[in-house]
Motif scaffolding. Structure first.
Motif, PDB file in Angstrom:
ATOM      1  N   UNK A   1       0.650   6.651  -6.058  1.00 11.88           N
ATOM      2  CA  UNK A   1       1.899   7.440  -5.638  1.00 11.88           C
ATOM      3  C   UNK A   1       1.674   8.796  -5.095  1.00 11.88           C
ATOM      4  N   UNK A   2       0.809   9.535  -5.418  1.00 15.75           N
ATOM      5  CA  UNK A   2       0.081  10.698  -4.779  1.00 15.75           C
ATOM      6  C   UNK A   2       0.030  10.354  -3.284  1.00 15.75           C
ATOM      7  N   UNK A   3      -0.704   9.271  -2.836  1.00 17.90           N
ATOM      8  CA  UNK A   3      -0.915   8.934  -1.561  1.00 17.90           C
ATOM      9  C   UNK A   3       0.118   8.318  -0.629  1.00 17.90           C
ATOM     10  N   UNK A   4       1.350   8.173  -1.247  1.00 28.65           N
ATOM     11  CA  UNK A   4       2.625   7.955  -0.453  1.00 28.65           C
ATOM     12  C   UNK A   4       2.739   9.019   0.508  1.00 28.65           C
ATOM     13  N   UNK A   5       2.994   8.694   1.706  1.00 24.97           N
ATOM     14  CA  UNK A   5       3.035   9.726   2.817  1.00 24.97           C
ATOM     15  C   UNK A   5       4.242  10.590   2.336  1.00 24.97           C
ATOM     16  N   UNK A   6       3.943  11.882   2.703  1.00 24.28           N
ATOM     17  CA  UNK A   6       5.185  12.760   2.666  1.00 24.28           C
ATOM     18  C   UNK A   6       6.447  12.579   3.217  1.00 24.28           C
ATOM     19  N   UNK A   7       6.370  11.953   4.405  1.00 21.43           N
ATOM     20  CA  UNK A   7       7.671  11.573   5.482  1.00 21.43           C
ATOM     21  C   UNK A   7       8.206  10.325   4.500  1.00 21.43           C
ATOM     22  N   UNK A   8       7.579   9.606   3.501  1.00 17.39           N
ATOM     23  CA  UNK A   8       8.143   8.579   2.992  1.00 17.39           C
ATOM     24  C   UNK A   8       8.914   9.083   1.600  1.00 17.39           C
ATOM     25  N   UNK A   9       8.990  10.175   1.411  1.00 21.47           N
ATOM     26  CA  UNK A   9       9.495  10.511   0.140  1.00 21.47           C
ATOM     27  C   UNK A   9      10.888  11.379   0.492  1.00 21.47           C
ATOM     28  N   UNK A  10      11.975  11.055  -0.063  1.00 26.11           N
ATOM     29  CA  UNK A  10      13.230  11.716  -0.174  1.00 26.11           C
ATOM     30  C   UNK A  10      13.868  11.693  -1.277  1.00 26.11           C
ATOM     31  N   UNK A  11      14.867  12.351  -1.460  1.00 25.38           N
ATOM     32  CA  UNK A  11      16.092  12.200  -2.625  1.00 25.38           C
ATOM     33  C   UNK A  11      17.292  11.710  -2.197  1.00 25.38           C
ATOM     34  N   UNK A  12      17.231  11.051  -0.987  1.00 24.68           N
ATOM     35  CA  UNK A  12      18.645  10.890  -0.321  1.00 24.68           C
ATOM     36  C   UNK A  12      19.536   9.939  -1.329  1.00 24.68           C
ATOM     37  N   UNK A  13      18.924   8.944  -1.861  1.00 23.20           N
ATOM     38  CA  UNK A  13      19.653   8.094  -2.831  1.00 23.20           C
ATOM     39  C   UNK A  13      19.762   8.277  -4.069  1.00 23.20           C
ATOM     40  N   UNK A  14      19.518   9.662  -4.409  1.00 24.55           N
ATOM     41  CA  UNK A  14      19.431  10.026  -6.049  1.00 24.55           C
ATOM     42  C   UNK A  14      20.824   9.940  -6.438  1.00 24.55           C
ATOM     43  N   UNK A  15      21.216   9.212  -7.524  1.00 25.32           N
ATOM     44  CA  UNK A  15      22.593   9.134  -7.795  1.00 25.32           C
ATOM     45  C   UNK A  15      23.231  10.296  -8.270  1.00 25.32           C
TER      46      UNK A  15
ATOM     47  N   UNK B   1       0.854  -1.076   0.031  1.00 25.91           N
ATOM     48  CA  UNK B   1      -0.014  -0.044  -0.229  1.00 25.91           C
ATOM     49  C   UNK B   1       0.889   1.202  -0.031  1.00 25.91           C
ATOM     50  N   UNK B   2       0.271   2.362  -0.240  1.00 23.89           N
ATOM     51  CA  UNK B   2       1.276   3.475  -0.245  1.00 23.89           C
ATOM     52  C   UNK B   2       2.066   3.737   1.132  1.00 23.89           C
ATOM     53  N   UNK B   3       1.565   3.349   2.234  1.00 23.97           N
ATOM     54  CA  UNK B   3       2.009   3.577   3.338  1.00 23.97           C
ATOM     55  C   UNK B   3       3.354   2.751   3.639  1.00 23.97           C
ATOM     56  N   UNK B   4       3.476   1.541   2.702  1.00 19.54           N
ATOM     57  CA  UNK B   4       4.650   0.774   2.767  1.00 19.54           C
ATOM     58  C   UNK B   4       5.966   0.990   1.924  1.00 19.54           C
ATOM     59  N   UNK B   5       5.622   2.146   1.100  1.00 18.12           N
ATOM     60  CA  UNK B   5       6.511   2.527  -0.059  1.00 18.12           C
ATOM     61  C   UNK B   5       7.424   3.705   0.375  1.00 18.12           C
ATOM     62  N   UNK B   6       8.579   3.772   0.368  1.00 15.71           N
ATOM     63  CA  UNK B   6       9.552   4.817   0.666  1.00 15.71           C
ATOM     64  C   UNK B   6      10.258   5.068  -0.943  1.00 15.71           C
ATOM     65  N   UNK B   7      10.008   6.257  -1.271  1.00 17.46           N
ATOM     66  CA  UNK B   7      10.494   6.783  -2.634  1.00 17.46           C
ATOM     67  C   UNK B   7      11.612   7.325  -2.207  1.00 17.46           C
ATOM     68  N   UNK B   8      12.882   6.929  -2.512  1.00 15.72           N
ATOM     69  CA  UNK B   8      14.428   7.621  -2.275  1.00 15.72           C
ATOM     70  C   UNK B   8      14.803   8.499  -3.415  1.00 15.72           C
ATOM     71  N   UNK B   9      14.344   8.261  -4.433  1.00 17.86           N
ATOM     72  CA  UNK B   9      14.632   9.295  -5.432  1.00 17.86           C
ATOM     73  C   UNK B   9      13.790   9.130  -6.806  1.00 17.86           C
ATOM     74  N   UNK B  10      13.788  10.038  -7.612  1.00 15.64           N
ATOM     75  CA  UNK B  10      13.046  10.044  -8.731  1.00 15.64           C
ATOM     76  C   UNK B  10      13.657  10.821  -9.736  1.00 15.64           C
ATOM     77  N   UNK B  11      13.317  10.396 -10.992  1.00 13.94           N
ATOM     78  CA  UNK B  11      13.968  11.178 -12.167  1.00 13.94           C
ATOM     79  C   UNK B  11      12.576  11.097 -13.193  1.00 13.94           C
ATOM     80  N   UNK B  12      12.687  12.210 -13.795  1.00 15.05           N
ATOM     81  CA  UNK B  12      11.521  12.697 -14.744  1.00 15.05           C
ATOM     82  C   UNK B  12      12.277  12.735 -16.072  1.00 15.05           C
ATOM     83  N   UNK B  13      11.599  12.460 -17.174  1.00 16.02           N
ATOM     84  CA  UNK B  13      11.884  12.568 -18.666  1.00 16.02           C
ATOM     85  C   UNK B  13      10.867  13.154 -19.456  1.00 16.02           C
ATOM     86  N   UNK B  14      11.353  13.682 -20.320  1.00 17.96           N
ATOM     87  CA  UNK B  14      10.509  14.079 -21.618  1.00 17.96           C
ATOM     88  C   UNK B  14      11.221  13.318 -22.896  1.00 17.96           C
TER      89      UNK B  14
END
Length: 114
Positions: free
Chosen positions: A95-109, A42-55
């Motif tokens: 992905x919008x329902x993932x808690x804000x506390x679970x979102x960071x950019x700490x592992x962004x290469x 569920x969204x609460x179980x997910x931690x986003x540690x980086x994201x990359x957007x593309x066009x």
């Protein structure tokens, strides 16, 4: 990290796989599912540690986002999704329902000096 060599989603996926983000996930019935373990998240179980957007190079409206994910069961992997006009609305809502506390950019290469 020289981003010159990682202009496409597949380049980033390969780099993150080399760093242990090898799990693949798919989305079904408002749940993110590990393709290997079949664990459901569920969204609460997910931690986003980086994201990359593309066009898209030939079509700027062809947009995607690569999420780098860690789970509450210590699975690490990636999930590629469309965004903008090509977004799957159910995936976007998940992905919008993932808690804000679970979102960071700490592992962004692009931010890690090795």
């Amino acid at each position: 990290m020289n981003s010159e060599f990682a202009k496409h989603e597949k380049d980033y996926i390969q780099i993150y796989q080399g760093k242990g983000y090898t799990a693949n996930f798919h989305f079904k019935d408002d749940t993110l599912i590990s393709s290997d373990t079949k664990s459901e998240y569920a969204p609460k179980d997910i931690f986003i540690v980086a994201e990359h957007r593309y066009e898209g190079m030939s079509d700027p409206s062809d947009m995607s986002i690569l999420y780098i994910i860690e789970t509450n069961k210590n699975e690490k992997g990636t999930f590629l999704s469309g965004y903008g006009p090509s977004a799957d609305l159910e995936v976007a809502e998940f992905f919008n329902n993932i808690p804000e506390a679970n979102i960071s950019n700490k592992k962004n290469i692009n931010n890690i000096n090795e």
